[in-house]
Design an enzyme around this catalytic site. Structure first.
Site, PDB file in Angstrom:
ATOM      1  N   ASP A 141      -4.743  -0.598  -1.631  1.00 61.10           N
ATOM      2  CA  ASP A 141      -6.080  -0.366  -1.131  1.00 61.10           C
ATOM      3  C   ASP A 141      -6.855   0.210  -2.318  1.00 61.10           C
ATOM      4  O   ASP A 141      -6.401   1.172  -2.954  1.00 61.10           O
ATOM      5  CB  ASP A 141      -5.951   0.689  -0.007  1.00 61.10           C
ATOM      6  CG  ASP A 141      -6.800   0.405   1.201  1.00 61.10           C
ATOM      7  OD1 ASP A 141      -7.193  -0.749   1.413  1.00 61.10           O
ATOM      8  OD2 ASP A 141      -7.055   1.363   1.948  1.00 61.10           O
ATOM      9  N   HIS A 143     -10.589   1.096  -3.021  1.00 58.34           N
ATOM     10  CA  HIS A 143     -11.961   1.160  -2.513  1.00 58.34           C
ATOM     11  C   HIS A 143     -12.932   1.792  -3.508  1.00 58.34           C
ATOM     12  O   HIS A 143     -12.562   2.735  -4.222  1.00 58.34           O
ATOM     13  CB  HIS A 143     -12.003   2.010  -1.238  1.00 58.34           C
ATOM     14  CG  HIS A 143     -11.186   1.502  -0.094  1.00 58.34           C
ATOM     15  ND1 HIS A 143     -11.154   0.189   0.280  1.00 58.34           N
ATOM     16  CD2 HIS A 143     -10.373   2.157   0.778  1.00 58.34           C
ATOM     17  CE1 HIS A 143     -10.363   0.056   1.340  1.00 58.34           C
ATOM     18  NE2 HIS A 143      -9.867   1.234   1.652  1.00 58.34           N
ATOM     19  N   CYS A 159      -2.291  -2.463   7.541  1.00 52.33           N
ATOM     20  CA  CYS A 159      -2.167  -3.409   6.444  1.00 52.33           C
ATOM     21  C   CYS A 159      -0.883  -4.220   6.491  1.00 52.33           C
ATOM     22  O   CYS A 159      -0.877  -5.390   6.092  1.00 52.33           O
ATOM     23  CB  CYS A 159      -2.355  -2.689   5.120  1.00 52.33           C
ATOM     24  SG  CYS A 159      -4.096  -2.192   4.932  1.00 52.33           S
ATOM     25  N   HIS A 187     -10.411   7.485   1.271  1.00 57.96           N
ATOM     26  CA  HIS A 187      -9.032   7.350   0.800  1.00 57.96           C
ATOM     27  C   HIS A 187      -8.965   6.225  -0.239  1.00 57.96           C
ATOM     28  O   HIS A 187      -9.817   5.329  -0.242  1.00 57.96           O
ATOM     29  CB  HIS A 187      -8.089   7.023   1.973  1.00 57.96           C
ATOM     30  CG  HIS A 187      -8.418   5.711   2.624  1.00 57.96           C
ATOM     31  ND1 HIS A 187      -9.416   5.578   3.578  1.00 57.96           N
ATOM     32  CD2 HIS A 187      -7.927   4.456   2.428  1.00 57.96           C
ATOM     33  CE1 HIS A 187      -9.503   4.313   3.945  1.00 57.96           C
ATOM     34  NE2 HIS A 187      -8.620   3.583   3.261  1.00 57.96           N
ATOM     35  N   ASP A 196       0.795  -1.252   0.000  1.00 57.93           N
ATOM     36  CA  ASP A 196       0.000   0.000   0.000  1.00 57.93           C
ATOM     37  C   ASP A 196       0.822   1.295   0.000  1.00 57.93           C
ATOM     38  O   ASP A 196       0.500   2.239   0.748  1.00 57.93           O
ATOM     39  CB  ASP A 196      -0.962   0.008   1.204  1.00 57.93           C
ATOM     40  CG  ASP A 196      -2.012  -1.084   1.129  1.00 57.93           C
ATOM     41  OD1 ASP A 196      -1.871  -1.995   0.305  1.00 57.93           O
ATOM     42  OD2 ASP A 196      -2.975  -1.024   1.915  1.00 57.93           O
ATOM     43  N   LYS A 226      -7.102  -4.775  -3.127  1.00 56.19           N
ATOM     44  CA  LYS A 226      -7.874  -5.350  -2.015  1.00 56.19           C
ATOM     45  C   LYS A 226      -8.914  -4.359  -1.510  1.00 56.19           C
ATOM     46  O   LYS A 226      -8.820  -3.161  -1.776  1.00 56.19           O
ATOM     47  CB  LYS A 226      -6.955  -5.768  -0.875  1.00 56.19           C
ATOM     48  CG  LYS A 226      -6.243  -4.605  -0.234  1.00 56.19           C
ATOM     49  CD  LYS A 226      -5.310  -5.066   0.856  1.00 56.19           C
ATOM     50  CE  LYS A 226      -4.417  -3.948   1.322  1.00 56.19           C
ATOM     51  NZ  LYS A 226      -5.130  -2.767   1.828  1.00 56.19           N
TER      52      LYS A 226
END
Ligand code: VGL
Ligand code: ZN
Length: 193
Positions: A57, A59, A140, A76, A15, A101
């Site tokens: 990450d 999202h 993470c 974020h 990340d 993810k």
């Protein structure tokens, strides 16, 4: 200590995305400091033809971890935005395998293994030991390392290439201690050869 990496080893970069760097939506203090050591590790793995994985990450706009949805974090790493891109100064080898993810609204995933192909991809390549660094130590990185150990992988933790959110002061130190208690071996990039 010199640790020679060879067949069976992989690098996992966790990340290292703009939103986790200073100025980002969920800035990790000194998050940018992980980039230089990770670039050195990535160059070593690339030179030896060893696999490199980069988690991100990723999202949706209405992710459950965001404050407007009742979650703990400011919005974020929304997929496709600049904040979700890898840090521009992070030099990922061309063959880097990118693992996205927490890509659905209903569920969060702090571990790079959760709901992804990372575990299968490591197995398929015969990986027995992973070298891990990135952001953030207390979320993470912690959860990715715990899952790696739970899968029977050896873990070398790059302590100079991790930084913590530290919502509570000491969270990062506690996370590192927990990873070591579970079997992760703390090293620095200078130990790798
Ligand atoms: C992370 C908080 C929220 C991380 C991701 O990558 O450590 N932390 N989402
Ligand atoms: Zn997140």
């Amino acid at each position: 200590m010199t640790l020679t990496v060879s067949s069976g080893d992989a690098l996992i970069i966790v990340d290292v995305q703009n939103d986790f760097l200073p100025g980002g939506a969920l800035a990790v203090p000194q998050g940018d400091r992980v980039i230089e050591p990770l670039n050195r590790a990535a160059a070593l793995f690339e030179a030896k033809g060893l696999p490199v994985f980069a988690t991100r990450d990723w999202h949706p706009e209405n992710h459950c971890s965001f404050k407007p949805q009742g979650g703990p974090w400011p919005p974020h790493c929304v997929a496709g935005t600049r904040g979700a891109e890898f840090a521009p100064s992070l030099r990922l080898p061309a063959a880097t395998v990118v693992i996205s993810k927490a890509t659905t609204a209903e569920r969060d995933a702090y571990s790079g293994f959760q709901g992804t192909e990372l575990g299968n991809e490591l197995k398929r390549r015969g990986v027995k030991r992973v070298v891990v660094g990135g952001l953030a130590t207390d979320y993470c990185v912690l959860n990715t390392v715990k899952d790696a150990l739970a899968q029977g992988l050896q873990v070398l933790l790059l302590t100079d290439a991790i930084r913590a959110v530290d919502v509570k002061p000491g969270d990062g130190g506690a996370a590192q201690a927990e990873m070591e208690r579970r079997g992760a071996v703390p090293i620095t990039v200078a130990d790798l050869a």
